[in-house]
Write an enzyme that holds these catalytic residues in place. Structure first.
Site, PDB file in Angstrom:
ATOM      1  N   SER A 168      -8.800  -2.392 -50.831  1.00  0.00           N
ATOM      2  CA  SER A 168      -8.444  -1.100 -50.041  1.00  0.00           C
ATOM      3  C   SER A 168      -7.148  -0.736 -50.644  1.00  0.00           C
ATOM      4  O   SER A 168      -6.487  -1.604 -51.627  1.00  0.00           O
ATOM      5  CB  SER A 168      -8.289  -1.090 -48.719  1.00  0.00           C
ATOM      6  OG  SER A 168      -7.207  -2.050 -48.243  1.00  0.00           O
ATOM      7  N   LYS A 169      -6.503   0.069 -50.400  1.00  0.00           N
ATOM      8  CA  LYS A 169      -5.106   0.738 -50.670  1.00  0.00           C
ATOM      9  C   LYS A 169      -4.044  -0.464 -50.485  1.00  0.00           C
ATOM     10  O   LYS A 169      -3.250  -0.321 -51.179  1.00  0.00           O
ATOM     11  CB  LYS A 169      -4.898   1.887 -49.613  1.00  0.00           C
ATOM     12  CG  LYS A 169      -3.757   2.873 -50.551  1.00  0.00           C
ATOM     13  CD  LYS A 169      -4.405   3.863 -51.496  1.00  0.00           C
ATOM     14  CE  LYS A 169      -3.406   4.224 -52.566  1.00  0.00           C
ATOM     15  NZ  LYS A 169      -3.954   4.543 -53.827  1.00  0.00           N
ATOM     16  N   ARG A 170      -4.126  -1.235 -49.425  1.00  0.00           N
ATOM     17  CA  ARG A 170      -3.229  -2.312 -49.220  1.00  0.00           C
ATOM     18  C   ARG A 170      -3.186  -3.112 -50.434  1.00  0.00           C
ATOM     19  O   ARG A 170      -2.199  -3.700 -50.763  1.00  0.00           O
ATOM     20  CB  ARG A 170      -3.805  -3.183 -48.301  1.00  0.00           C
ATOM     21  CG  ARG A 170      -3.505  -2.619 -46.696  1.00  0.00           C
ATOM     22  CD  ARG A 170      -3.798  -3.592 -45.726  1.00  0.00           C
ATOM     23  NE  ARG A 170      -5.264  -4.073 -45.943  1.00  0.00           N
ATOM     24  CZ  ARG A 170      -5.562  -5.099 -46.193  1.00  0.00           C
ATOM     25  NH1 ARG A 170      -4.819  -6.060 -46.527  1.00  0.00           N
ATOM     26  NH2 ARG A 170      -6.864  -5.497 -46.401  1.00  0.00           N
TER      27      ARG A 170
ATOM     28  N   GLY B  48      -3.120  -2.323 -53.536  1.00  0.00           N
ATOM     29  CA  GLY B  48      -2.591  -1.464 -54.669  1.00  0.00           C
ATOM     30  C   GLY B  48      -3.509  -0.348 -55.154  1.00  0.00           C
ATOM     31  O   GLY B  48      -4.212   0.152 -54.366  1.00  0.00           O
TER      32      GLY B  48
END
Ligand code: GLU
Length: 445
Positions: A218-220, A222
């Site tokens: 996920s976005k977490r 990167g």
């Protein structure tokens, strides 16, 4: 054998993400491996979230990765239209057929498919193996009631599970290759194939992609969109190579390969069901290997925009010294820099002296001690070996002098950096005139 026809069916509700790119790529590999067809179908039945812009970004993301399609909304084909929003009549007709056969019923404006109990809807997935499911398992949450399947919603739009079956059948899809999150949808789709009297395609679900912490990517973790990788300076060739290795291996430790090699070697039977981990170190390594193998002019094309972005006078240098000067500078870099962006940063001193000045001032140097050394070096012929020879012989002739005490200031004065390719090679490439002016600026000549 029937022709292999596979499809990538994104919903245009966002950019092309790692997961989508991965699915598209595996479909492409299977099509190309079998001399089959790769079809792009746009699943835009969510009218609120779907946009033409996203459709465009997804397509250009695919083009960037080197995934060309044989049929699609932009190029047409024999089984179109390839946008679900343009196929609404087709969905409606088959839904009416199911109603007239008593297999579906109306609930207001919606059409619902009746799930009969006692049906075996097991299937054999090429990757995950046998998946056993009975229709009795498709129940309403916390109840005994079987959950019927909505096929047309009250707004007239088809649901995903229904439209995908109609389209995969009509587009003669032989293998449905998609993310493992769709395994749970497959039994419902099988029921619909049967009700419509259609042959069920093969299914191959692809493993999930996880971040290094083993959580769903996920976005977490990167960047998640394919374009962010382009903007960071990753090459499409390496992104392709890297994505191909998520859940598949070519065997024999073949890690670095081209698209056509991957297509030749690809086998669905070698896809693993174990979740694949997105490992940046590996991506960097693969990118570095591809950068090294690049044709110099292509490599320059990749690095150049990052120099321009950094405000360096690339066009002037090209005009003055020729394009080959810059190509050769990058060849000299020999795999330094894992991305085109890093390579641009590590080699900026070939384009301009300004970044060197910004990084280094010769403060604290005993310039009087250094000047005779540089004088000796500069009286040599301007060839790396000759320059090095001159430097060594000067150092050798001076009691207690150490090469590194002289080579280091030379490196800093020319590059502003602690590490670089061989400094005499750098000097040769920069040329006598440029080196002279840099050393004079620092009062070292
Ligand atoms: N539009 C669906 C998705 O993006 C396609 C799933 C499928 O390939 O069946 O998840």
């Amino acid at each position: 054998m029937t022709e292999v026809r596979v499809r990538f069916a994104p919903s245009p509700t966002g950019a092309l993400h790692i997961g989508g790119g991965h699915t598209a790529l595996f479909n492409w590999l299977w099509a190309r491996h079998n001399n089959g067809k790769f079809i792009l179908r746009i699943e835009d039945t969510d009218l609120v979230r779907s946009t033409k812009e996203y459709e465009q970004t997804i397509m250009s993301g695919m083009v960037w990765l080197g995934l060309d399609w044989d049929e699609g909304p932009d190029i047409g084909g024999n089984y179109g239209p390839y946008r679900q929003s343009e196929r609404l009549d087709i969905y409606r007709d088959y839904a009416e057929q199911l109603v007239s056969e008593g297999k579906a019923y109306r609930d207001g404006e919606a059409i619902i498919f009746r799930v009969e109990p006692g049906q075996d809807i097991s299937f054999r997935d090429i990757v995950y193996g046998q998946i056993d499911v009975m229709s009795d398992g498709l129940r309403e949450k916390d109840s005994d009631k079987l959950k019927d399947i909505v096929i047309i919603k009250s707004d007239g739009m088809p649901t995903y599970n229904y439209a995908v079956v109609v389209d995969d059948h009509m587009m003669r899809i032989s293998h449905v290759i998609r993310g493992e999150d769709h395994i749970s949808n497959t039994p419902k789709q099988i029921l619909l194939y049967r009700a419509l009297g259609w042959e069920v395609p093969e299914f191959a679900h692809l493993p999930m992609i996880l971040g290094k912490d083993k959580k769903k990517l996920s976005k977490r973790h990167g960047a998640t969109s394919i374009y962010e990788y382009r903007d960071m300076g990753y090459m499409p060739d390496s992104m392709f190579n890297f994505l191909a290795l998520l859940g598949w291996s070519a065997g024999d430790d073949r890690e670095i390969f081209t698209r056509s090699e991957a297509a030749e070697w690809f086998e669905l039977s070698r896809v693993t069901r174990k979740a694949a981990v997105f490992d940046f170190d590996k991506l960097n390594h693969i990118n570095q290997e591809h950068l090294k193998r690049l044709d110099p002019s292509v490599r320059l094309g990749m690095v150049r925009p990052f120099w321009v972005e950094a405000g360096l006078p690339v066009a002037d240098v090209e005009a003055k010294r020729g394009v080959k000067y810059l190509e050769d500078a990058l060849t000299l870099m020999e795999g330094r820099g894992r991305t085109a962006k890093e390579m641009a940063e590590f080699s900026d001193y070939f384009v301009s002296f300004e970044p060197v000045k910004a990084r280094w001032n010769a403060d604290g140097l005993d310039k009087d001690k250094l000047r005779p050394f540089f004088g000796a070096v500069f009286s040599s012929e301007w060839k790396a070996e000759k320059l090095e020879e001159a430097a060594r012989s000067w150092v050798g002739g001076h009691e207690g002098a150490k090469m590194k005490d002289y080579a280091m200031p030379l490196r800093f004065a020319l590059t502003g950096m602690k590490v670089s390719p061989g400094i005499f090679e750098v000097a040769e490439h920069l040329g006598r005139e440029e080196c002279e002016s840099r050393l004079k600026f620092y009062g070292l000549l």
